[in-house]
Write a protein that holds these residues in place. Structure first.
Motif, short mmCIF file in Angstrom:
data_model
loop_
_atom_site.label_atom_id
_atom_site.label_comp_id
_atom_site.label_asym_id
_atom_site.label_seq_id
_atom_site.Cartn_x
_atom_site.Cartn_y
_atom_site.Cartn_z
N LEU A 115 21.92 24.60 31.17
CA LEU A 115 20.70 24.47 31.99
C LEU A 115 19.78 23.37 31.48
CD1 LEU A 115 19.90 28.24 32.73
CD2 LEU A 115 21.24 26.64 34.07
N LYS A 116 19.88 23.11 30.17
CA LYS A 116 19.04 22.07 29.56
C LYS A 116 19.48 20.67 30.00
CE LYS A 116 17.41 23.42 25.15
NZ LYS A 116 17.60 23.50 23.71
N GLU A 117 20.79 20.50 30.13
CA GLU A 117 21.39 19.18 30.33
C GLU A 117 20.70 18.35 31.43
OE1 GLU A 117 25.55 19.08 31.47
OE2 GLU A 117 25.94 17.83 29.70
N PRO A 118 20.55 18.88 32.68
CA PRO A 118 19.94 18.03 33.71
C PRO A 118 18.50 17.64 33.38
CG PRO A 118 20.36 20.27 34.55
CD PRO A 118 21.01 20.16 33.22
N LEU A 119 17.77 18.51 32.68
CA LEU A 119 16.38 18.18 32.34
C LEU A 119 16.32 17.11 31.26
CD1 LEU A 119 14.77 21.75 32.35
CD2 LEU A 119 14.62 20.00 34.11
N LYS A 120 17.23 17.21 30.29
CA LYS A 120 17.26 16.21 29.20
C LYS A 120 17.60 14.83 29.76
CE LYS A 120 17.31 18.49 25.01
NZ LYS A 120 16.52 18.08 23.91
N ILE A 121 18.56 14.79 30.69
CA ILE A 121 19.02 13.50 31.22
C ILE A 121 17.98 12.89 32.16
CG2 ILE A 121 20.79 12.41 32.71
CD1 ILE A 121 22.78 14.48 31.59
N ASN A 122 17.32 13.75 32.95
CA ASN A 122 16.52 13.22 34.06
C ASN A 122 15.01 13.32 33.91
OD1 ASN A 122 18.63 12.54 36.18
ND2 ASN A 122 19.20 14.63 35.66
N THR A 123 14.52 13.97 32.84
CA THR A 123 13.06 14.13 32.74
C THR A 123 12.60 13.80 31.32
OG1 THR A 123 12.99 16.43 31.95
CG2 THR A 123 13.23 16.11 34.33
N ASN A 124 11.28 13.72 31.16
CA ASN A 124 10.71 13.51 29.82
C ASN A 124 10.02 14.77 29.33
OD1 ASN A 124 11.41 10.76 29.76
ND2 ASN A 124 9.68 10.32 31.14
N LEU A 125 10.44 15.92 29.82
CA LEU A 125 9.77 17.16 29.43
C LEU A 125 9.97 17.45 27.95
CD1 LEU A 125 10.76 19.52 32.42
CD2 LEU A 125 8.58 18.37 32.04
N SER A 126 8.96 18.10 27.34
CA SER A 126 9.08 18.49 25.93
C SER A 126 10.01 19.70 25.82
CB SER A 126 7.70 18.87 25.38
OG SER A 126 7.27 20.05 26.05
N GLU A 127 10.43 20.01 24.58
CA GLU A 127 11.31 21.18 24.36
C GLU A 127 10.65 22.46 24.89
OE1 GLU A 127 14.40 21.96 23.28
OE2 GLU A 127 14.87 19.83 23.23
#
Ligand code: SF4
Length: 321
Positions: A115-127
């Protein structure tokens, strides 16, 4: 008034067969001049036999298949003309739920990493933001956050499909393409996933294109239904128009194969013969080789679209004035 999210105009998709029953290097005319609107917040289902072109149409919308001609506009920009950067942005807004939740999740990745993968690739959200987002989405699909550190094999088929749906929601897409979303699941689980998709659509005004051969799923979920035959849409209408008042002989034959949902309210028709090869489609109305009402002109000319109401359209000489 309904607003179009996707406008497809005069779309043609062809490809060469690799091998198998069609032979090698034959041109497959998979999508032949389709024009179609998908409205924001609706579930549009595409129904038709295997080989009718519904999956190719879906792949063209996802830019996984190249169109030979035509336009596909998403929020007014033609996705067939996007550059690399724009394609990346487009893919964030358009997600897919696959048929097989067993194959669509990486068996070596914990759910949290999937679930983390798309956010890591496509956003600058913090952990912290990513974790909050994941916990929200996993709750949305009815699972507990304690499951996040488990691997796919530790879940049932229905739970895996919920995880696949959570992954599709991670980037908060506007459009979801659901390809046979319940056909790989036990019958007892199918209803739960169908209800979940309906809830998500209603709560978040999501737009779905539903590809399935299961008419009972279509009847329960779809707002509108397009019936496809050999790369063309032969009838389109609202759920009530198609299930209570089908007009095209092919639609009637499809519905006749599911008497449990149509009951006795339609003329029953049986399909003769097999679907002709998409590499060598019949001239005229493509359904004439199997249609009990075929006339001479059906062999020679294509029927024009007849408007039976604002939403109900059929391509058949029986309705051309
Ligand atoms: Fe049948 Fe002719 Fe209508 Fe085609 S146009 S569905 S062949 S009646």
């Amino acid at each position: 008034m309904q607003k179009e999210l996707i406008k497809i105009r005069d779309l043609y998709v062809e490809y060469k067969s690799s091998n198998g029953i069609l032979g090698k290097n034959k041109t497959i005319y998979a999508v032949n001049g389709i024009s179609l609107d998908i409205y924001k917040g609706e579930i549009l289902a595409i129904a038709g036999e295997s080989g009718c072109g519904k999956s190719t149409l879906a792949k063209a919308i996802l830019k996984l298949e190249t169109a030979k001609n035509g336009d596909i506009c998403f929020e007014n920009s033609n996705i067939l003309k996007l550059d690399k950067k724009q394609v990346k942005e487009y893919r964030k807004k358009v997600q897919m739920i696959f048929q097989n939740p067993y194959a669509s999740l990486n068996p070596k990745m914990k759910i949290i990493d999937t679930l983390k993968e798309p956010l890591k690739i496509n956003t600058n959200l913090s952990e912290i933001e990513i974790t909050k987002n994941i916990e929200e989405k996993i709750a949305l699909v009815g699972l507990d956050k304690n499951c996040l550190n488990l691997y796919p094999h530790e879940f049932s088929g229905g739970q895996r499909q919920r995880i696949a749906i959570a992954r599709a929601l991670m980037l908060e897409p506007e459009f979801i393409l659901a390809d046979e979303p319940v056909s790989a699941l036990d019958v007892s689980i199918q209803a739960q996933i169908i209800n979940l998709l309906k809830d998500l659509k209603e709560k978040y005004n999501l737009t779905f294109l539903l590809i399935t051969h299961d008419l009972s799923v279509i009847k329960f979920l779809a707002d509108r239904i397009a019936i496809m035959y050999l790369g063309e849409i032969v009838e389109i209408g609202t759920n009530t128009e198609i299930f209570s008042n089908p007009k095209h002989p092919y639609t009637k034959a499809l519905l006749s194969s599911a008497p449990q949902i149509t009951k006795n309210n339609i003329d029953k028709l049986t399909l003769n013969g097999d679907l002709p090869s998409p590499s060598n489609p019949p001239l005229g109305c493509k359904f004439h080789t199997r249609c009990p009402f075929a006339m001479q002109k059906c062999h020679e000319q294509k029927p024009q679209e007849a408007n039976l109401s604002d939403s109900h359209k059929v391509n058949c000489f029986l309705y051309n004035k």
